[in-house]
Design an enzyme around this catalytic site. Structure first.
Site, mmCIF file in Angstrom:
data_model
loop_
_atom_site.group_PDB
_atom_site.id
_atom_site.type_symbol
_atom_site.label_atom_id
_atom_site.label_comp_id
_atom_site.label_asym_id
_atom_site.label_seq_id
_atom_site.Cartn_x
_atom_site.Cartn_y
_atom_site.Cartn_z
ATOM 1 N N HIS A 253 64.921 55.122 -62.615
ATOM 2 C CA HIS A 253 65.417 54.085 -63.521
ATOM 3 C C HIS A 253 66.794 53.667 -63.081
ATOM 4 C CE1 HIS A 253 66.906 57.248 -66.738
ATOM 5 N NE2 HIS A 253 67.973 56.297 -66.637
ATOM 6 N N ASP B 11 59.638 59.332 -63.672
ATOM 7 C CA ASP B 11 61.004 58.893 -63.472
ATOM 8 C C ASP B 11 61.832 59.603 -62.412
ATOM 9 O OD1 ASP B 11 63.286 57.248 -64.262
ATOM 10 O OD2 ASP B 11 63.567 58.331 -66.201
ATOM 11 N N GLY C 279 74.880 57.316 -68.257
ATOM 12 C CA GLY C 279 75.567 57.734 -67.059
ATOM 13 C C GLY C 279 75.100 59.119 -66.638
ATOM 14 N N ASN C 280 74.461 59.801 -67.675
ATOM 15 C CA ASN C 280 74.180 61.186 -67.215
ATOM 16 C C ASN C 280 73.116 61.232 -66.652
ATOM 17 O OD1 ASN C 280 75.974 62.416 -70.072
ATOM 18 N ND2 ASN C 280 75.783 63.767 -68.264
ATOM 19 N N SER C 281 72.136 60.003 -66.938
ATOM 20 C CA SER C 281 70.690 60.148 -66.317
ATOM 21 C C SER C 281 70.618 60.371 -64.857
ATOM 22 C CB SER C 281 70.098 58.586 -66.372
ATOM 23 O OG SER C 281 69.979 58.496 -67.755
ATOM 24 N N ILE D 239 41.591 61.871 -72.706
ATOM 25 C CA ILE D 239 41.701 62.810 -73.731
ATOM 26 C C ILE D 239 42.693 62.505 -74.891
ATOM 27 C CG2 ILE D 239 41.340 64.727 -72.100
ATOM 28 C CD1 ILE D 239 44.169 64.917 -71.763
ATOM 29 N N GLY E 118 38.473 63.020 -64.359
ATOM 30 C CA GLY E 118 37.881 61.874 -65.039
ATOM 31 C C GLY E 118 37.478 61.922 -66.443
ATOM 32 N N VAL E 119 38.299 62.227 -67.184
ATOM 33 C CA VAL E 119 38.353 62.299 -68.448
ATOM 34 C C VAL E 119 39.308 61.487 -69.393
ATOM 35 C CG1 VAL E 119 37.044 64.430 -68.493
ATOM 36 C CG2 VAL E 119 39.368 64.558 -68.677
#
Length: 565
Positions: A198, A228, A302-304, A363, A360-361
């Site tokens: 992001h 992300d 800004g820490n992202s 849950i 293929g489940v």
């Protein structure tokens, strides 16, 4: 006392020498004492006349005999009772012993860590990421009214938070591309950098600022929205790098350090502790994100994309999200586990895309009520609510109502853990699942395949395509406040459902979970084809009944508590 007779048996004597060693007998003789038998068979002490002249020699002789005796010992002899005192029973002596002071309890935690060595060693590998993205036009009517809305740059956010009055708004049309800032960290000496997806979303130009204030243009190698994670590349050589750690070894309470550029303030260091190691967060999308590392280290805009270190200086996560009602730090910060992120990095560098596997489940999480309904000891695992026909799980015999408890021996504590375990496997890998079915443990082997996203077909109860309308059976009342109608074969084929009962009306207690139009597929792990089968399964269920319900093309278990009898 009669002449010629010793004290009566059991009487207290001035000095009891019954069990004294031989050297003490010599000492007694030197003191002018003689041993005579008591009436009860034991010796008694009697004074001997003219003993004072031999006192010194007896003392010296006794000491010499004691030192030369072959049986001499340095052990402390038992303490004899003082003259004129009675022997106390053992229990009485124990009571008379003064209490011993309890040892002070040692604290489990002492002192605070010093992070300077960690920051000096790995701080230079943390970078500032500045992005010029496509501008987002602002509502001009808001500007004309003086309503600036939310701050659109880190500078505006900073000024507003620190109370700078009437700072001039910056119009997107005046400044061109919208700037944004985040953090990142170098993972290879030749310039590969990890950050958040992001942070660089919609970027037209990315500039990386190193710790020594050098600036480099960066290329976006690839991004992955589900995790992300984004990978950047700068042209460099012998750049400082971080060391990758193992998030599986984390424990709540351990210290962590975050380094980044909050509000553009480069190389800011904050510290905190691990609050949780596998936190599920709400999500909006077809795929759930991996469980996060939760920490109370101060993370702000800004820490992202910045690293989260353990005390060994290893990166164990990428700071990604915060929970906030104000837009700033509130003590709840979340980081992407580095093992998940590094798997994405390697695939993006190698192939430019991320390949994931599936079985293929569909849950869902196991609640306390569902754990009781399925006879599980506690809420854990991933409850299977739908099995894709012809998929790996279907071929392996996995059914609705199975609870997956482990993958290759690794426990599945929540439903969000399972996709992370499966998706990181290479397509074609065979894995062993431990499942809970009908109150027993089973093991099945499944071969994973590459994940392919498919669209969903919405359910519909409208008439047939040829315009005719099948006559449905009459509704029937059932327990739990349900009124149900059996579905015709034509309706089942059109709706692509495995269920046979549709809810026409609903009252308490089912009305808290069930809606009209829901299709009931099974009770627990057993399919039900009619109201009679449904009633029999409900009757034999525990206090909570788990109904597998199809709603708007998706199936899910819903739990209803049976009324008290």
């Amino acid at each position: 006392m009669a002449a010629g007779r010793g004290p009566r048996c059991g009487a207290l004597t001035p000095l009891n020498l019954v069990h004294l060693p031989r050297w003490q007998e010599h000492l007694a003789a030197g003191l002018g004492l003689s041993l005579e038998p008591m009436d009860c068979g034991g010796p008694r002490v009697m004074p001997v006349k003219n003993a004072s002249g031999r006192l010194f020699m007896a003392l010296v002789g006794g000491a010499i005999l004691s030192a030369c005796s072959p049986s001499a010992s340095t052990a402390v002899p038992p303490v004899e009772p003082a003259v004129g005192t009675a022997m106390l029973p053992v229990a009485a002596q124990a009571v008379a012993t003064p209490p011993v002071a309890a040892a002070p309890v040692q604290p489990l935690v002492t002192g605070l860590p010093d992070f300077t060595a960690l920051v000096e060693r790995y701080g230079p590998a943390v970078v500032n990421v500045r992005v010029d993205a496509r501008p987002q036009p602002r509502n001009t009517q808001q500007r004309d009214r003086g309503d600036r809305g939310a701050p659109s740059t880190p500078l505006e956010e900073f000024l507003r938070r620190f109370g700078v009055p009437d700072f001039p708004p910056i119009d997107p049309g005046e400044r061109g591309p919208r700037p944004g800032e985040g953090s990142g960290f170098i993972v290879s000496p030749d310039g590969y950098i990890m950050t958040n997806a992001h942070v660089v979303q919609g970027a037209e130009q990315v500039t990386v600022t190193l710790w020594d204030r050098r600036e480099m243009e960066a290329k976006v190698v690839g991004t992955d929205q589900r995790t992300d994670v984004a990978v950047l590349k700068v042209d460099g050589k012998d750049l400082p790098t971080v060391k990758i750690g193992d998030p599986s070894k984390l424990k709540p309470g351990q210290w962590v350090v975050a380094i980044g550029s909050p509000f553009g303030m480069q190389n800011s260091v904050t510290a905190g502790i691990i609050s949780a190691t596998s936190r599920d967060l709400p999500f909006d999308g077809p795929e759930a994100p991996p469980p996060f590392i939760q920490t109370d280290a101060a993370i702000n805009p800004g820490n992202s994309g910045g690293p989260l270190f353990n005390l060994q200086g290893e990166v164990i996560g990428i700071n990604s999200q915060i929970y906030s009602q104000s837009g700033g730090y509130m003590g709840l910060s979340f980081a992407i586990p580095i093992d998940v992120a590094d798997n994405v990095r390697q695939q993006l560098i190698k192939t430019g895309r991320v390949v994931r596997s599936m079985i293929g489940v569909r849950i869902q999480n196991v609640s306390a009520a569902e754990a009781e309904a399925f006879g599980l000891d506690r809420p854990r695992g991933a409850l299977v609510s739908e099995v894709s026909k012809g998929g790996p799980a279907d071929k392996a015999g996995i059914r609705n109502g199975d609870i997956i408890l482990s993958v290759d021996g690794r426990p599945v504590e929540s439903n969000s853990s399972l996709p992370t375990m499966i998706s990181t496997m290479a397509p074609g890998t065979e894995t062993e699942l431990e499942i809970w079915r009908e109150r027993k443990l089973h093991k099945v082997k499944v071969r994973v395949v590459e994940l392919v996203r498919e669209g969903t077909v919405p359910a519909s109860l409208e008439g047939r395509q040829d315009g005719s309308q099948a006559t449905p059976p009459a509704p029937k009342e059932a327990s739990l406040g349900l009124t149900l109608r059996e579905i015709t074969d034509e309706e089942r084929r059109r709706m692509q459902t495995q269920g046979w009962l549709v809810v026409e009306r609903v009252e308490e207690p089912a009305s808290q979970s069930i809606r009209p139009g829901d299709i009931i597929v099974a009770v627990g792990g057993t399919p039900v084809r009619n109201v009679a089968e449904l009633e029999a399964r409900i009757k034999n269920s525990p206090r909570h009944v788990a109904l597998l319900v199809q709603r708007q093309g998706e199936t899910r278990y819903l739990t209803i508590r049976k009324p008290d009898q």
